[in-house]
Enzyme design. Structure first.
Site, PDB file in Angstrom:
ATOM      1  N   PHE A 400       0.815  -1.227   0.000  1.00 14.72           N
ATOM      2  CA  PHE A 400       0.000   0.000   0.000  1.00 14.72           C
ATOM      3  C   PHE A 400       0.844   1.271   0.000  1.00 14.72           C
ATOM      4  CE2 PHE A 400      -4.207  -1.512   2.149  1.00 14.72           C
ATOM      5  CZ  PHE A 400      -4.771  -1.686   0.908  1.00 14.72           C
ATOM      6  N   GLU A 401       0.261   2.341  -0.508  1.00 17.14           N
ATOM      7  CA  GLU A 401       0.832   3.698  -0.429  1.00 17.14           C
ATOM      8  C   GLU A 401       2.254   3.775  -0.995  1.00 17.14           C
ATOM      9  OE1 GLU A 401      -1.235   5.794   0.287  1.00 17.14           O
ATOM     10  OE2 GLU A 401      -2.655   5.059   1.751  1.00 17.14           O
ATOM     11  N   GLY A 402       2.471   3.074  -2.079  1.00 11.44           N
ATOM     12  CA  GLY A 402       3.813   2.987  -2.646  1.00 11.44           C
ATOM     13  C   GLY A 402       4.533   1.826  -1.995  1.00 11.44           C
TER      14      GLY A 402
END
Length: 584
Positions: A400-402
């Site tokens: 997630f989130e990069g």
């Protein structure tokens, strides 16, 4: 803002322990918010986890509205638009508490983070007035549609298109988004598309728009209670006034929102890891083998202690960063119409720290749930035990989130960019280090000395990388990854030590003993790993006399002795087992 520390500057300067924020600094209001958020998760979410995992119809909305009634959805939203507008420590506390809530943490995080913050920070007054009250109350569900099937981490290569209608009243969107959280019940989608095929732009798209459909639910390894689907856009008409921020500036919206998303995911990880330790410690106290609770066995003690130490270090990093963000917000004038953009720019200063938090916290969580399963033995592999779900749920955090790989590349690259702009004295500090080394061996005394050694190890290795590859260093990801690990660990070690030192001054050494033990155990057990990482990396960067010179310099800055970490961990394990949960 001029008096605030620059993002990344911890590598080049000393920090006063009294200048950092720690959980021991919680105000009465912070403690009340903690009790409210933790109580909500315990009473409302965990009691219905089976139904949530089975995707019981209407339960997600019911829980979101319940969270909204307590103000937990509107922490970042101004009261003008139905929110609570809390400080950054309060929003961190809420994110930490939500970490225990499994897949609901993803639903609520999508609601309060990436699903609404683009509007909070970049929306017009009219957009905020229309959409934010529903998100804050939980009556409307927000979603963030960035990822595409062929793009993944390369978000700017998105193929979704937006064409302006001939009368200029609306944009027509066509494309497919993938792995979109909250998509099944989404009322408000933040969608990224390219106008005329090249101007990457953000839009607010109503979930009931004609032509917007969703695919089947993804069959996921974990976080089964949250909705994850593809979103299909077929000639979806979006009013021109729903264009978010500016044409061609979608990347500004996306990347600024990801900074906060990464930070909050780190806070989620703290809460989740504490839950894993609580389950493991409780089980270890109850489970007997050979007539003895397994919590009394040395290798189980080591696991419990290491879990607690990693949580302590992560918690120290997260709230230190929360303090930086809060001080930044207090230094800015966000009263104007562009207040959200001003805030986003301020938060961007600590993008590097946000990435560091995300990587370290999610990997600490991975360790906690893995060892949690191991302590449970065969029962840990059974779905009847909660630790099994935590293990599955935690795996997505590193994606997630990069991904953590992407976040690792961000760290050295950001430092190099800021050096080039004159914002950070990276080259100057590398030069000063070599001058200091030329004076002979540098004796490192105590943990403070080891923290400085970690910073110097990074600077020495970073200097060798720049000397060999110059501006092309970012192309060599194996080197960049190792440099990121060195920088992350320097921040982790320092955060843990500063918190312990602050506690000694404010609470007395006896009351700060457990914090001191955790910081000392972590620093002393990590410094040797950093030395090895640097040695391996330098060997990839140089050869012959140059390599010999660099390795000799490394030896000079890593001239240290370490403590008995086995004894420290035994004392920590005893404290954890005694209460059956994380304690400092």
């Amino acid at each position: 803002m001029s008096n605030l520390p620059k993002g990344g500057s911890f590598l080049f300067s000393q920090t006063n322990p009294q200048d950092i924020f720690t959980p021991e600094d919680f105000s009465l209001e912070h403690k009340m918010i903690y009790r409210t958020a933790a109580g909500f998760v315990t009473d409302k979410v965990l009691t219905q986890m089976d139904e949530l995992e089975a995707k019981k119809e209407g339960l997600i909305r019911e829980l979101l509205e319940a969270a909204g009634e307590l103000g937990l959805n509107g922490a970042d939203i101004s009261d003008e638009y139905g929110g609570m507008e809390m400080d950054k420590i309060s929003t961190t506390i809420i994110a930490e508490c939500m970490g225990r809530s499994g897949s609901f943490a993803m639903t609520q995080g999508g609601q309060t983070g990436i699903g609404s913050m683009p509007i909070v920070m970049f929306g017009t007054h009219e957009q905020k007035k229309k959409y934010l009250p529903g998100i804050a109350s939980g009556k409307k569900v927000g979603a963030y549609a960035l990822t595409e099937p062929g793009a993944g981490s390369d978000a700017l290569s998105a193929k979704t298109r937006a064409e302006l209608s001939s009368d200029g009243k609306y944009y027509v969107l066509n494309g497919t988004k993938q792995f979109i959280t909250n998509s099944a019940m989404g009322d408000i989608f933040i969608v990224y598309a390219k106008i005329d095929g090249d101007k990457f732009t953000a839009f607010i798209v109503d979930g009931n728009s004609e032509g917007l459909t969703t695919g089947a639910e993804e069959k996921k390894m974990g976080i089964k209670g949250s909705s994850t689907r593809s979103v299909i856009l077929e000639d979806v008409k979006v009013p021109a006034q729903n264009l978010l921020y500016e044409i061609g500036k979608g990347h500004v919206v996306a990347f600024n929102i990801l900074n906060l998303g990464r930070y909050k995911l780190a806070a989620n990880s703290v809460g989740n890891a504490k839950y894993a330790l609580e389950l493991a410690a409780t089980y270890a106290n109850e489970r007997k083998q050979f007539g003895t609770p397994i919590a009394e066995f040395g290798l189980i003690k080591e696991k419990l202690a290491t879990m607690a130490i990693k949580i302590y270090v992560t918690e120290s990093m997260v709230y230190r960063t929360g303090g930086l963000l809060e001080n930044m917000m207090n230094s800015l004038d966000t009263s104007g119409e562009d207040g959200g953009q001003v805030a986003a720019k301020g938060i961007e200063e600590y993008a590097l720290e946000c990435s560091m938090n995300k990587v370290f916290a999610t990997e600490a969580l991975a360790y906690a749930v893995d060892e949690g399963v191991q302590i449970h033995g065969g029962y840990g592999f059974s779905a009847e035990y909660t630790i099994e779900r935590l293990y599955r749920d935690a795996r997505i955090y590193r994606i997630f989130e990069g991904t953590n790989e992407i976040n690792r590349t961000i760290i050295p690259v950001t430092l190099m960019r800021r050096e080039a702009k004159g914002d950070l004295p990276l080259i100057e500090q590398i030069t000063k280090l070599h001058e200091k080394i030329a004076g002979g061996n540098i004796l490192r005394e105590g943990e403070e000395g080891l923290v400085q050694a970690a910073k110097d190890i990074f600077l020495l290795t970073m200097g060798a990388g720049i000397q060999k590859y110059g501006k092309n260093l970012p192309k060599h990801q194996e080197i960049i990854g190792s440099l990121a690990d060195l920088a992350i660990q320097a921040f982790a070690m320092e955060s843990a030590w500063l918190r312990a030192q602050k506690a000694v001054v404010n609470q007395g050494e006896a009351n700060a003993r457990l914090k001191l033990n955790m910081a000392m155990a972590y620093i002393n057990s990590t410094i040797g790993i950093l030395e090895y990482t640097a040695r391996e990396t330098l060997t990839a960067l140089a050869e012959g006399e140059q390599l010999t010179y660099l390795l000799e310099n490394l030896k000079k800055i890593t001239h240290f002795s370490i403590r008995n970490t086995v004894a420290l961990r035994q004392e920590i394990a005893f404290a954890i087992s005694k209460v059956g949960k994380y304690i400092v």
